[in-house]
Scaffold this active site. Structure first.
Site, PDB file in Angstrom:
ATOM      1  CD  GLU A 196      -3.040  -1.012   0.351  1.00 47.88           C
ATOM      2  OE1 GLU A 196      -3.092  -0.024  -0.409  1.00 47.88           O
ATOM      3  OE2 GLU A 196      -3.881  -1.921   0.331  1.00 47.88           O
ATOM      4  CB  CYS A 230      -2.055   7.011   1.542  1.00 50.19           C
ATOM      5  SG  CYS A 230      -3.448   6.137   2.266  1.00 50.19           S
TER       6      CYS A 230
HETATM    7  P1  NAD Z   1       8.395   4.960   4.384  1.00 49.64           P
HETATM    8  O1  NAD Z   1       8.334   4.193   3.116  1.00 49.64           O
HETATM    9  O2  NAD Z   1       9.547   5.857   4.628  1.00 49.64           O
HETATM   10  O3  NAD Z   1       8.371   3.974   5.647  1.00 49.64           O
HETATM   11  C1  NAD Z   1       7.326   3.034   5.825  1.00 49.64           C
HETATM   12  C2  NAD Z   1       7.850   1.884   6.669  1.00 49.64           C
HETATM   13  O4  NAD Z   1       8.847   1.175   5.933  1.00 49.64           O
HETATM   14  C3  NAD Z   1       8.521   2.302   7.969  1.00 49.64           C
HETATM   15  O5  NAD Z   1       8.124   1.400   8.989  1.00 49.64           O
HETATM   16  C4  NAD Z   1       9.997   2.126   7.651  1.00 49.64           C
HETATM   17  O6  NAD Z   1      10.796   1.885   8.800  1.00 49.64           O
HETATM   18  C5  NAD Z   1       9.963   0.918   6.758  1.00 49.64           C
HETATM   19  N1  NAD Z   1      11.160   0.693   5.921  1.00 49.64           N
HETATM   20  C6  NAD Z   1      12.181   1.541   5.664  1.00 49.64           C
HETATM   21  N2  NAD Z   1      13.077   0.947   4.830  1.00 49.64           N
HETATM   22  C7  NAD Z   1      12.585  -0.281   4.553  1.00 49.64           C
HETATM   23  C8  NAD Z   1      13.031  -1.359   3.739  1.00 49.64           C
HETATM   24  N3  NAD Z   1      14.165  -1.293   3.035  1.00 49.64           N
HETATM   25  N4  NAD Z   1      12.275  -2.479   3.669  1.00 49.64           N
HETATM   26  C9  NAD Z   1      11.119  -2.569   4.357  1.00 49.64           C
HETATM   27  N5  NAD Z   1      10.642  -1.568   5.141  1.00 49.64           N
HETATM   28  C10 NAD Z   1      11.365  -0.441   5.245  1.00 49.64           C
HETATM   29  O7  NAD Z   1       7.001   5.726   4.465  1.00 49.64           O
HETATM   30  P2  NAD Z   1       6.560   6.859   5.493  1.00 49.64           P
HETATM   31  O8  NAD Z   1       7.304   8.104   5.119  1.00 49.64           O
HETATM   32  O9  NAD Z   1       6.641   6.317   6.876  1.00 49.64           O
HETATM   33  O10 NAD Z   1       5.006   7.025   5.138  1.00 49.64           O
HETATM   34  C11 NAD Z   1       4.506   7.921   4.213  1.00 49.64           C
HETATM   35  C12 NAD Z   1       4.153   7.221   2.921  1.00 49.64           C
HETATM   36  O11 NAD Z   1       3.243   6.159   3.177  1.00 49.64           O
HETATM   37  C13 NAD Z   1       3.450   8.130   1.926  1.00 49.64           C
HETATM   38  O12 NAD Z   1       3.964   7.913   0.641  1.00 49.64           O
HETATM   39  C14 NAD Z   1       1.992   7.664   1.994  1.00 49.64           C
HETATM   40  O13 NAD Z   1       1.237   7.950   0.837  1.00 49.64           O
HETATM   41  C15 NAD Z   1       2.175   6.209   2.226  1.00 49.64           C
HETATM   42  N6  NAD Z   1       0.956   5.614   2.778  1.00 49.64           N
HETATM   43  C16 NAD Z   1       0.211   4.759   1.996  1.00 49.64           C
HETATM   44  C17 NAD Z   1      -0.973   4.220   2.480  1.00 49.64           C
HETATM   45  C18 NAD Z   1      -1.812   3.281   1.644  1.00 49.64           C
HETATM   46  O14 NAD Z   1      -2.656   2.599   2.204  1.00 49.64           O
HETATM   47  N7  NAD Z   1      -1.606   3.207   0.336  1.00 49.64           N
HETATM   48  C19 NAD Z   1      -1.412   4.561   3.760  1.00 49.64           C
HETATM   49  C20 NAD Z   1      -0.637   5.429   4.515  1.00 49.64           C
HETATM   50  C21 NAD Z   1       0.548   5.958   4.016  1.00 49.64           C
END
Ligand code: NAD
Length: 467
Positions: free
Chosen positions: A240, A274
């Site tokens: 997501e 999001c």
């Molecule tokens: P991010 O991608 O920086 O981090 C998300 C998670 O991934 C964190 O827990 C982080 O520690 C982890 N992570 C970091 N590196 C990783 C790796 N190499 N492998 C696996 N996991 C890893 O996102 P963010 O800045 O925390 O959140 C904002 C983003 O999330 C925005 O783009 C938003 O649109 C999106 N979002 C999407 C939805 C949806 O349902 N589509 C919902 C909420 C937020």
């Protein structure tokens, strides 16, 4: 209060700690335990040991445990909500709504069951699709809705018979840790565990052979990394990811109703949703009135500490996001016209005045990229087909909205938008029984609905000759 990681049924200290910052004050709110690689390995091993017994329980038996978890949370809504506001920033009423949503999700999934589907039945044969759980699920969540998004993974994964390792974002780990502490008294050891990292364990989890499924919510660039690291073990995953949702206003819309809905949809949770409205397309003749209405709403918004009564928009969740938004605003100022806001608020917290920008070219960063904050570009169109084409001209395809006085016309426009969800004359309505997920680079797979539960299972076709 001291927070512990939940590993193998026990709350333990981390190998190190992470300072969690309150975004409204810029001050350290708590020290969260940070897990080491060894602790991640321990939790994967404990989850593997817990899986056989948990997966053998019936849906009703697992549902009863989820219901006990919901019961244990109910008297603690205010405690969770205050902690959520302090770690994430959102106003207390929105935090309370998130906590109640998490409890409602537990209630909902506690009552679910995936029944076998009879695909063919005759005197000669019976063909049935069964579903069985995958094993250890890594639930990786972002920082915008730390509790709700985590529970929306944990509850369907558990009810379908999987066990879960919950990994929150490093800047918002506390509500997940508190949730784990509540679960420690209810769930068998290893069925749910909590791991906090400094953005360094997600990769380990997504490539580990002991993990069967990665349920990831976060940005598109990180989602691509998950996809890459899952490849080696052909791991199942749900991604997501980000969005750049367009709101299209039709020429028959009533701006007095639409402007407040758009403003709310762009600034709730300080725009860090999001599915927030991230760009608006309106008929050229309506642009002045729309910008005046949005500008008025922006100037009336109360930006401040979410714990203070009357606050309608809290701080941006972290410093990196705050600085990224200031960059977006600086570029927008040079290419377009700032109608309202455009400045950070003084003070130690990460506050940005809700900002409305007009007259931007279509290739401006604020139009093309996901801002994820209370900064909204408003764009004019002369021809509806052109507006639809511009809305679709994006790598993203998460959501979108259409606003009109004629719902059938709205549905016709919605049916031409390339994204996973499109609302007509409403927004952010996400019932648990309706599947949700992204098109294009906004994701792969579904959450919620039957499809969302099925994503946590393997289909098995049993094809039997009866005569
Ligand atoms: P991010 O991608 O920086 O981090 C998300 C998670 O991934 C964190 O827990 C982080 O520690 C982890 N992570 C970091 N590196 C990783 C790796 N190499 N492998 C696996 N996991 C890893 O996102 P963010 O800045 O925390 O959140 C904002 C983003 O999330 C925005 O783009 C938003 O649109 C999106 N979002 C999407 C939805 C949806 O349902 N589509 C919902 C909420 C937020």
């Amino acid at each position: 209060m001291a927070y512990g990681l939940l590993i193998d049924g026990v709350l333990v200290a981390g190998a190190a700690t992470i300072d969690v910052i309150n975004p409204a004050t810029g001050e350290v709110l708590a020290a969260a335990p940070r897990a080491s690689t060894e602790q991640a390995e321990q939790s994967i091993a404990a989850a593997g040991r817990a899986f056989p017994a948990w997966s053998k329980l019936s849906f009703a038996e697992r549902g009863a445990v989820l219901e006990r978890l919901a019961e244990a949370l109910r008297p603690r809504v205010d405690e969770f909500a205050r902690l959520l506001t302090r770690e994430q920033g959102k106003p207390l009423d929105q935090a309370k709504y998130e906590v109640l949503g998490a409890i409602a999700a537990l209630d909902y999934y506690a009552a679910q069951e995936l029944l076998p589907k009879v695909l063919r039945e005759s005197a000669k044969e019976r063909i049935v699709e069964q579903r069985y759980p995958l094993g250890v699920v890594a639930a990786i969540a972002p920082w915008n809705f730390p509790l709700l998004l985590m529970v929306l993974k944990v509850a369907p994964a558990l009810i379908t018979g999987n066990v879960v390792i919950a990994k929150p974002a490093p800047t918002t780990p506390l509500t997940t840790l508190l949730f784990g502490a509540v679960a420690a008294d209810i769930l068998p050891p290893g069925v749910l565990q909590t791991l906090v990292d400094q953005n360094d364990l997600g990769g380990l989890l997504s490539q580990h052979p002991g993990i069967a499924h990665v349920s990831f919510t976060g940005s598109t660039p990180t989602g691509k990394k998950v996809l890459g690291s899952a490849a080696d073990t052909l791991k199942r995953f749900t991604l997501e990811l980000g969005g750049n949702d367009a709101a299209i206003i039709l020429d028959d819309a009533d701006l007095t109703k639409v402007a407040p809905s758009i403003f709310r949809g762009a600034t709730a949770n300080a725009g860090q949703i999001c599915l927030a409205v991230k760009r608006v397309y309106a008929p050229r003749a309506m642009i002045d009135d729309l910008c005046a209405a949005l500008g008025k709403l922006a100037s009336e918004a109360v930006v401040g500490n979410g714990l203070e009564q009357g606050t309608s928009i809290g701080p941006v969740q972290n410093k990196a996001q705050f600085e990224k938004l200031l960059g977006f605003i600086a570029e927008a100022r040079s290419e377009g016209t700032i109608v309202a806001g455009g400045e950070p608020l003084p003070g130690p917290g990460y506050f940005i005045a809700p900002t409305i920008v007009r007259d931007l070219p279509d290739d401006a960063r604020l139009v093309r990229e996901e801002q994820f904050g209370p900064v909204l570009p408003v764009l004019a169109y002369d021809d509806l087909d052109d507006a639809i084409a511009r809305a679709n001209d994006s790598d993203y395809g998460l959501g979108g909205t259409v606003w009109t006085g004629d719902v059938e016309r709205g549905i016709a426009v919605a049916s031409r938008i390339e994204s996973g969800t499109v609302w007509v004359n409403k927004h952010l309505d996400l019932p648990f029984d309706v599947p949700f997920g992204g098109a294009k680079q906004s994701g792969i797979g579904r959450q919620q609905g039957i499809e969302g539960m099925e994503d946590f299972t393997q289909a098995r076709i049993v094809n039997a000759a009866l005569s």
